[in-house]
Motif scaffolding. Structure first.
Motif, PDB file in Angstrom:
ATOM      1  N   THR A 173       0.815  -1.216   0.000  1.00  0.00           N
ATOM      2  CA  THR A 173       0.000   0.000   0.000  1.00  0.00           C
ATOM      3  C   THR A 173       0.847   1.263   0.000  1.00  0.00           C
ATOM      4  OG1 THR A 173      -0.144  -0.010   2.415  1.00  0.00           O
ATOM      5  CG2 THR A 173      -1.853  -1.191   1.201  1.00  0.00           C
ATOM      6  N   ILE A 174       2.049   1.170   0.548  1.00  0.00           N
ATOM      7  CA  ILE A 174       3.041   2.249   0.502  1.00  0.00           C
ATOM      8  C   ILE A 174       4.345   1.595   0.071  1.00  0.00           C
ATOM      9  CG2 ILE A 174       4.160   4.127   1.760  1.00  0.00           C
ATOM     10  CD1 ILE A 174       1.939   3.989   3.835  1.00  0.00           C
ATOM     11  N   ALA A 175       5.151   2.299  -0.691  1.00  0.00           N
ATOM     12  CA  ALA A 175       6.410   1.743  -1.176  1.00  0.00           C
ATOM     13  C   ALA A 175       7.515   2.776  -1.018  1.00  0.00           C
ATOM     14  CB  ALA A 175       6.276   1.324  -2.641  1.00  0.00           C
ATOM     15  N   ARG A 176       8.737   2.313  -1.250  1.00  0.00           N
ATOM     16  CA  ARG A 176       9.891   3.200  -1.216  1.00  0.00           C
ATOM     17  C   ARG A 176      10.721   2.952  -2.459  1.00  0.00           C
ATOM     18  NH1 ARG A 176      14.471   3.774   3.544  1.00  0.00           N
ATOM     19  NH2 ARG A 176      15.151   5.885   2.990  1.00  0.00           N
ATOM     20  N   ALA A 177      10.915   3.983  -3.233  1.00  0.00           N
ATOM     21  CA  ALA A 177      11.639   3.879  -4.495  1.00  0.00           C
ATOM     22  C   ALA A 177      13.127   3.649  -4.234  1.00  0.00           C
ATOM     23  CB  ALA A 177      11.432   5.150  -5.314  1.00  0.00           C
ATOM     24  N   PRO A 178      13.873   3.196  -5.254  1.00  0.00           N
ATOM     25  CA  PRO A 178      15.314   2.975  -5.076  1.00  0.00           C
ATOM     26  C   PRO A 178      16.064   4.208  -4.593  1.00  0.00           C
ATOM     27  CG  PRO A 178      14.569   1.897  -7.071  1.00  0.00           C
ATOM     28  CD  PRO A 178      13.408   2.699  -6.564  1.00  0.00           C
ATOM     29  N   ASP A 179      15.574   5.417  -4.932  1.00  0.00           N
ATOM     30  CA  ASP A 179      16.254   6.630  -4.468  1.00  0.00           C
ATOM     31  C   ASP A 179      15.822   7.032  -3.063  1.00  0.00           C
ATOM     32  OD1 ASP A 179      13.700   7.647  -4.801  1.00  0.00           O
ATOM     33  OD2 ASP A 179      14.262   9.164  -6.275  1.00  0.00           O
ATOM     34  N   GLY A 180      14.988   6.206  -2.418  1.00  0.00           N
ATOM     35  CA  GLY A 180      14.560   6.470  -1.052  1.00  0.00           C
ATOM     36  C   GLY A 180      13.240   7.193  -0.926  1.00  0.00           C
ATOM     37  N   THR A 181      12.664   7.651  -2.035  1.00  0.00           N
ATOM     38  CA  THR A 181      11.409   8.378  -1.999  1.00  0.00           C
ATOM     39  C   THR A 181      10.279   7.472  -1.520  1.00  0.00           C
ATOM     40  OG1 THR A 181      12.101   9.783  -3.829  1.00  0.00           O
ATOM     41  CG2 THR A 181       9.738   9.677  -3.368  1.00  0.00           C
ATOM     42  N   VAL A 182       9.498   7.965  -0.580  1.00  0.00           N
ATOM     43  CA  VAL A 182       8.317   7.246  -0.103  1.00  0.00           C
ATOM     44  C   VAL A 182       7.143   7.620  -1.003  1.00  0.00           C
ATOM     45  CG1 VAL A 182       6.768   6.855   1.853  1.00  0.00           C
ATOM     46  CG2 VAL A 182       9.218   7.264   2.242  1.00  0.00           C
ATOM     47  N   MET A 183       6.347   6.627  -1.393  1.00  0.00           N
ATOM     48  CA  MET A 183       5.304   6.874  -2.380  1.00  0.00           C
ATOM     49  C   MET A 183       4.133   5.920  -2.169  1.00  0.00           C
ATOM     50  SD  MET A 183       7.256   5.040  -5.605  1.00  0.00           S
ATOM     51  CE  MET A 183       5.815   4.935  -6.662  1.00  0.00           C
ATOM     52  N   LEU A 184       3.019   6.282  -2.741  1.00  0.00           N
ATOM     53  CA  LEU A 184       1.888   5.371  -2.802  1.00  0.00           C
ATOM     54  C   LEU A 184       2.293   4.144  -3.606  1.00  0.00           C
ATOM     55  CD1 LEU A 184      -1.249   5.002  -2.320  1.00  0.00           C
ATOM     56  CD2 LEU A 184      -1.535   5.976  -4.613  1.00  0.00           C
ATOM     57  N   GLY A 185       1.916   2.954  -3.119  1.00  0.00           N
ATOM     58  CA  GLY A 185       2.210   1.749  -3.864  1.00  0.00           C
ATOM     59  C   GLY A 185       1.569   1.776  -5.240  1.00  0.00           C
ATOM     60  N   VAL A 186       2.168   1.065  -6.173  1.00  0.00           N
ATOM     61  CA  VAL A 186       1.694   1.077  -7.561  1.00  0.00           C
ATOM     62  C   VAL A 186       0.802  -0.127  -7.835  1.00  0.00           C
ATOM     63  CG1 VAL A 186       3.683   2.373  -8.375  1.00  0.00           C
ATOM     64  CG2 VAL A 186       3.791  -0.133  -8.329  1.00  0.00           C
ATOM     65  N   PHE A 187       0.174  -0.116  -9.004  1.00  0.00           N
ATOM     66  CA  PHE A 187      -0.627  -1.235  -9.522  1.00  0.00           C
ATOM     67  C   PHE A 187      -1.813  -1.535  -8.596  1.00  0.00           C
ATOM     68  CE2 PHE A 187       3.795  -2.898 -10.890  1.00  0.00           C
ATOM     69  CZ  PHE A 187       3.913  -1.895 -11.837  1.00  0.00           C
ATOM     70  N   ASN A 188      -2.662  -0.551  -8.443  1.00  0.00           N
ATOM     71  CA  ASN A 188      -3.788  -0.663  -7.518  1.00  0.00           C
ATOM     72  C   ASN A 188      -5.084  -1.007  -8.241  1.00  0.00           C
ATOM     73  OD1 ASN A 188      -2.321   0.187  -5.096  1.00  0.00           O
ATOM     74  ND2 ASN A 188      -2.141   2.144  -6.160  1.00  0.00           N
ATOM     75  N   THR A 189      -5.974  -1.701  -7.544  1.00  0.00           N
ATOM     76  CA  THR A 189      -7.288  -1.987  -8.103  1.00  0.00           C
ATOM     77  C   THR A 189      -8.255  -0.823  -7.910  1.00  0.00           C
ATOM     78  OG1 THR A 189      -8.051  -3.038  -6.054  1.00  0.00           O
ATOM     79  CG2 THR A 189      -7.004  -4.461  -7.692  1.00  0.00           C
ATOM     80  N   ASP A 190      -7.975   0.038  -6.944  1.00  0.00           N
ATOM     81  CA  ASP A 190      -8.847   1.183  -6.660  1.00  0.00           C
ATOM     82  C   ASP A 190      -7.965   2.321  -6.143  1.00  0.00           C
ATOM     83  OD1 ASP A 190     -10.650   3.055  -5.603  1.00  0.00           O
ATOM     84  OD2 ASP A 190     -12.102   1.511  -5.050  1.00  0.00           O
ATOM     85  N   PRO A 191      -7.391   3.141  -7.038  1.00  0.00           N
ATOM     86  CA  PRO A 191      -6.446   4.174  -6.605  1.00  0.00           C
ATOM     87  C   PRO A 191      -6.991   5.145  -5.562  1.00  0.00           C
ATOM     88  CG  PRO A 191      -6.223   3.812  -8.945  1.00  0.00           C
ATOM     89  CD  PRO A 191      -7.438   3.028  -8.517  1.00  0.00           C
ATOM     90  N   PRO A 192      -8.227   5.643  -5.655  1.00  0.00           N
ATOM     91  CA  PRO A 192      -8.686   6.549  -4.599  1.00  0.00           C
ATOM     92  C   PRO A 192      -8.715   5.892  -3.220  1.00  0.00           C
ATOM     93  CG  PRO A 192     -10.043   6.789  -6.561  1.00  0.00           C
ATOM     94  CD  PRO A 192      -9.177   5.595  -6.791  1.00  0.00           C
ATOM     95  N   ARG A 193      -9.151   4.647  -3.162  1.00  0.00           N
ATOM     96  CA  ARG A 193      -9.146   3.947  -1.872  1.00  0.00           C
ATOM     97  C   ARG A 193      -7.716   3.694  -1.403  1.00  0.00           C
ATOM     98  NH1 ARG A 193     -12.900  -1.116  -1.283  1.00  0.00           N
ATOM     99  NH2 ARG A 193     -12.976  -0.445   0.894  1.00  0.00           N
ATOM    100  N   ALA A 194      -6.813   3.409  -2.335  1.00  0.00           N
ATOM    101  CA  ALA A 194      -5.417   3.216  -1.967  1.00  0.00           C
ATOM    102  C   ALA A 194      -4.839   4.488  -1.358  1.00  0.00           C
ATOM    103  CB  ALA A 194      -4.607   2.790  -3.200  1.00  0.00           C
ATOM    104  N   ALA A 195      -5.178   5.635  -1.950  1.00  0.00           N
ATOM    105  CA  ALA A 195      -4.704   6.910  -1.411  1.00  0.00           C
ATOM    106  C   ALA A 195      -5.260   7.143  -0.008  1.00  0.00           C
ATOM    107  CB  ALA A 195      -5.104   8.048  -2.342  1.00  0.00           C
ATOM    108  N   ALA A 196      -6.538   6.850   0.189  1.00  0.00           N
ATOM    109  CA  ALA A 196      -7.140   7.007   1.512  1.00  0.00           C
ATOM    110  C   ALA A 196      -6.476   6.074   2.524  1.00  0.00           C
ATOM    111  CB  ALA A 196      -8.635   6.733   1.442  1.00  0.00           C
ATOM    112  N   SER A 197      -6.134   4.869   2.081  1.00  0.00           N
ATOM    113  CA  SER A 197      -5.471   3.919   2.977  1.00  0.00           C
ATOM    114  C   SER A 197      -4.064   4.373   3.335  1.00  0.00           C
ATOM    115  CB  SER A 197      -5.425   2.535   2.322  1.00  0.00           C
ATOM    116  OG  SER A 197      -6.720   1.970   2.229  1.00  0.00           O
ATOM    117  N   MET A 198      -3.382   5.014   2.401  1.00  0.00           N
ATOM    118  CA  MET A 198      -2.062   5.563   2.723  1.00  0.00           C
ATOM    119  C   MET A 198      -2.191   6.644   3.788  1.00  0.00           C
ATOM    120  SD  MET A 198       0.777   7.277   0.205  1.00  0.00           S
ATOM    121  CE  MET A 198       2.367   7.821   0.845  1.00  0.00           C
ATOM    122  N   ARG A 199      -3.168   7.495   3.641  1.00  0.00           N
ATOM    123  CA  ARG A 199      -3.362   8.561   4.625  1.00  0.00           C
ATOM    124  C   ARG A 199      -3.711   7.983   6.001  1.00  0.00           C
ATOM    125  NH1 ARG A 199      -6.268  11.022   0.002  1.00  0.00           N
ATOM    126  NH2 ARG A 199      -4.896  12.587  -0.914  1.00  0.00           N
TER     127      ARG A 199
END
Length: 250
Positions: free
Chosen positions: A177-203
């Motif tokens: 649900t949350i990921a960290r890129a190779p450069d260390g950046t924290v980001m919303l996880g990719v390849f989601n079935t429901d991006p708005p819900r994924a964003a709410a879950s990250m929050r």
């Protein structure tokens, strides 16, 4: 798998190129969070034994969701002994091989990345895994020694995605649900079935303000964790929040 100590003598990252697993060492046995790709079980066993334990000391497997890079070796690990396998009740049928996830909703920039990664993934589904405990939001899991994990429902990556929060230890396992890129950046996880819900879950996870965040992809975050998660949540694109379900076929 590379074995990396995250919390001295208690929490270890079992790092893989795709799909990390984590090991919590309690006085009454070991808890494994996710199991990596198919074929990872022997390397998990090697890591367990390198720490002075036996594979039979694994008492429970907590699955964040049913993708192959997280449940790929769960069936084999579950056969090591008296192992309890737990997943969200909305994910259990997928983990058991009885259902499939809904289709992904990919942003334009994700499509090429998805094609690249998908080409390296197994073509066969993961081996079906029994689910001994179907979790709901707020359920408590005993990790031993007075340590408890709380199941946090975080739908969006998949409908039944779970995070696991250790409130006293201030540790959070986010799955994908949350990921960290190779450069260390924290980001919303990719390849989601429901991006708005994924964003709410990250929050929602950001509001837990953990000291340590353990991601399914990317290195764990152990410094300024709450602040960096909050900054990442604040950067969430409005485009993500405005995405709708994919169009229905004609």
């Amino acid at each position: 798998m590379d074995l990396v100590e995250v919390l001295p003598r208690r929490l270890y990252l079992l790092a893989s190129p795709v799909g990390h697993a984590y090991l919590w060492c309690g006085p009454d046995g070991l808890t494994l969070v996710d199991t990596g790709m198919p074929g990872s079980a022997p390397r998990i066993a090697e890591a367990v034994e390198a720490l002075g334990f036996r594979r039979q000391d694994v008492r429970q497997v907590l699955l964040t969701h049913g993708h192959v890079d997280h449940v790929g070796s769960a069936a084999e690990v579950a056969g090591w002994g008296d192992v309890v396998v737990a997943a969200h009740r909305d994910e259990a049928r997928v983990v058991r091989g009885e259902a499939e996830h809904p289709p992904l909703v990919l942003a334009g920039w994700e499509r090429h990345l998805y094609d690249q990664i998908h080409a390296t993934m197994p073509t066969d589904p993961p081996a079906p895994v029994r689910v001994d405990r179907e979790l709901q939001d707020g359920d408590v899991i005993d990790l031993g020694g007075g340590v408890e994990a709380v199941a946090v429902a975080v739908p969006g990556h998949t409908p039944g995605s779970l995070a696991f929060h250790l409130p006293e230890e201030r540790v959070l396992f986010t799955g994908d649900t949350i990921a960290r890129a190779p450069d260390g950046t924290v980001m919303l996880g990719v390849f989601n079935t429901d991006p708005p819900r994924a964003a709410a879950s990250m929050r929602r996870q950001t509001a837990l303000r953990p000291d340590i965040a353990c991601f399914g992809h990317g290195d764990p975050l152990t410094e300024d964790t709450a602040t960096r998660l909050a900054e990442a949540a604040a950067r969430l694109s409005e485009t993500v929040d405005q995405l709708t379900e994919p169009p229905q076929p004609a």
